[in-house]
Design an enzyme around this catalytic site. Structure first.
Site, PDB file in Angstrom:
ATOM      1  N   ARG A 231       0.768  -1.250   0.061  1.00 12.42           N
ATOM      2  CA  ARG A 231      -0.072   0.160   0.014  1.00 12.42           C
ATOM      3  C   ARG A 231       0.776   1.112  -0.251  1.00 12.42           C
ATOM      4  O   ARG A 231       0.753   2.249   0.584  1.00 12.42           O
ATOM      5  CB  ARG A 231      -0.822   0.063   1.197  1.00 12.42           C
ATOM      6  CG  ARG A 231      -1.807  -1.315   1.381  1.00 12.42           C
ATOM      7  CD  ARG A 231      -2.885  -1.288   0.206  1.00 12.42           C
ATOM      8  NE  ARG A 231      -3.710  -2.520   0.281  1.00 12.42           N
ATOM      9  CZ  ARG A 231      -3.092  -3.799   0.040  1.00 12.42           C
ATOM     10  NH1 ARG A 231      -1.964  -4.037  -0.685  1.00 12.42           N
ATOM     11  NH2 ARG A 231      -3.991  -4.625   0.326  1.00 12.42           N
TER      12      ARG A 231
ATOM     13  N   SER B  26     -10.931  -0.650   3.555  1.00  7.87           N
ATOM     14  CA  SER B  26     -10.092  -1.162   4.582  1.00  7.87           C
ATOM     15  C   SER B  26      -9.374   0.273   5.327  1.00  7.87           C
ATOM     16  O   SER B  26      -8.558   0.887   4.451  1.00  7.87           O
ATOM     17  CB  SER B  26      -9.131  -2.145   4.001  1.00  7.87           C
ATOM     18  OG  SER B  26      -9.416  -3.278   3.747  1.00  7.87           O
TER      19      SER B  26
ATOM     20  N   GLU C  48      -4.611   3.057   6.376  1.00  8.33           N
ATOM     21  CA  GLU C  48      -4.353   2.968   4.983  1.00  8.33           C
ATOM     22  C   GLU C  48      -4.952   4.137   4.123  1.00  8.33           C
ATOM     23  O   GLU C  48      -4.542   4.557   3.071  1.00  8.33           O
ATOM     24  CB  GLU C  48      -4.753   1.579   4.523  1.00  8.33           C
ATOM     25  CG  GLU C  48      -4.832   1.320   2.684  1.00  8.33           C
ATOM     26  CD  GLU C  48      -5.404  -0.003   2.547  1.00  8.33           C
ATOM     27  OE1 GLU C  48      -6.191  -0.011   1.480  1.00  8.33           O
ATOM     28  OE2 GLU C  48      -5.131  -1.035   3.387  1.00  8.33           O
TER      29      GLU C  48
END
Length: 337
Positions: free
Chosen positions: A165, A235, A331
């Protein structure tokens, strides 16, 4: 064509659906229009940010600047050899439309990334991933506008410095605006079914990309809220990667801890499991709640504010740190006012 809107609430342009007013929201259709807009904003010393599908952004209630959004949606095959096909997608293309295109074209590599919200440009910035696959696995190069020197460039996969990520775009925020992405996809049958719920498909002698895509969409719908029904950024937290010794220490008290050993000797632990075991499942601050079906997600139950989400984020992080000694990081990209 350029379209401008002043002092507008752009909550409908984000999947969190939190109230957010910006000084100016500007939509454009071409790279040439983007270049003109950035030059205009820079010459006036005006603050600006680029927004994709709004699926990974958390704004405060006001953004004192301009928000740019690409409306160019285009997918086209650009090359082919005996084993691979290259496909170009404009930054404003809906990510799942691109994945659907690859499945319908019988191209391998993208199917595990089905049903991830957002646009192609944002997917390249974030290096989206799911079920054992990441965007970087199929990216050949990324086309950008470098706002430092105002030149259009093509960054190689290596130059994008992809990680979990992570990418160069996140380490140099504001420098690059993605205008398009070039993907390299396979022609030969190749499935990645290691992720638990997908393993059942391995025994299907007539397995197709369409079947895999359908199963992944079914799984995601069962675990993650539909943005049109319940606002979220997907998420919210990254799965933490810890030293093996840290994992072993946690395992002494929690023998059932799920884990994913990595090649460098570290271990990835599901953040959702840590959050749930820390007693935060369903925990609520105002209109923000830790999603009961998947604790990795924070949802807007209808009247949440950015302050609610930020307070809940910190409480979740504190609970996991207290219970497991592990720090979990967001995230989601948090944009200051």
């Amino acid at each position: 064509m350029i379209r401008r809107y002043s002092n507008i609430d752009i909550s409908k342009h984000t999947t969190f659906h939190l109230p957010i007013v910006v000084n100016e929201f500007i939509e454009y259709d071409t790279v040439e229009e983007l270049i003109g807009l950035v030059k205009e904003l820079k010459s006036g010393d005006r603050r600006f940010i680029h927004l994709g599908g709004g699926s990974n952004m958390l704004f405060n209630s006001r953004y004192d600047g301009a928000v740019l959004h690409c409306c160019c949606k285009k997918i086209e095959e650009t090359g082919r050899d005996v084993s691979h096909v290259t496909v170009h997608a404009a930054a404003g293309t809906i990510w799942d439309d691109f994945v659907k295109f690859t499945v319908e074209s019988n191209l391998y590599g993208a199917v595990n990334l089905s049903y991830i919200p957002g646009e192609v440009g944002g997917a390249a910035v974030q290096n989206v991933g799911a079920y054992g696959a990441e965007a970087k696995d199929i990216i050949d190069s990324v086309e950008v506008l470098d706002t430092y020197d105002m030149n259009c460039k093509r960054l190689s996969l290596e130059s994008c410095a992809y990680g979990y990520r992570d990418s160069v775009f996140k380490h140099e925020p504001g420098r690059y605006i993605v205008t398009g992405v070039n993907f390299r996809l396979g022609l030969s049958e190749c499935f990645s079914l290691e992720y638990g719920p997908l393993a059942e498909l391995a025994s299907d002698p007539a397995l197709t990309l369409g079947k895999v895509r359908s199963r992944i969409i079914e799984i995601r719908r069962s675990k993650l809220p539909e943005p049109s029904e319940l606002g979220s950024a997907g998420s919210f937290f990254k799965n933490p990667v810890v030293d093996y010794s840290v994992y072993e220490n946690i395992k002494k008290n929690y023998p059932d801890i799920p884990s994913y050993p990595l090649s460098d000797g570290t271990v990835k632990i599901p953040a959702g499991w840590l959050i749930e075991r820390s007693g935060m499942k369903g925990y609520r601050v105002g209109g923000a709640e830790v999603y009961t079906k998947q604790c990795l997600v924070i949802v807007n139950t209808g009247n949440a504010t950015a302050e609610d989400v930020m307070t809940l984020k910190e409480l979740v992080q504190d609970a996991v740190k207290k219970n497991f000694g592990v720090e979990i990081l967001p995230e989601v990209n948090i944009i200051e006012s």
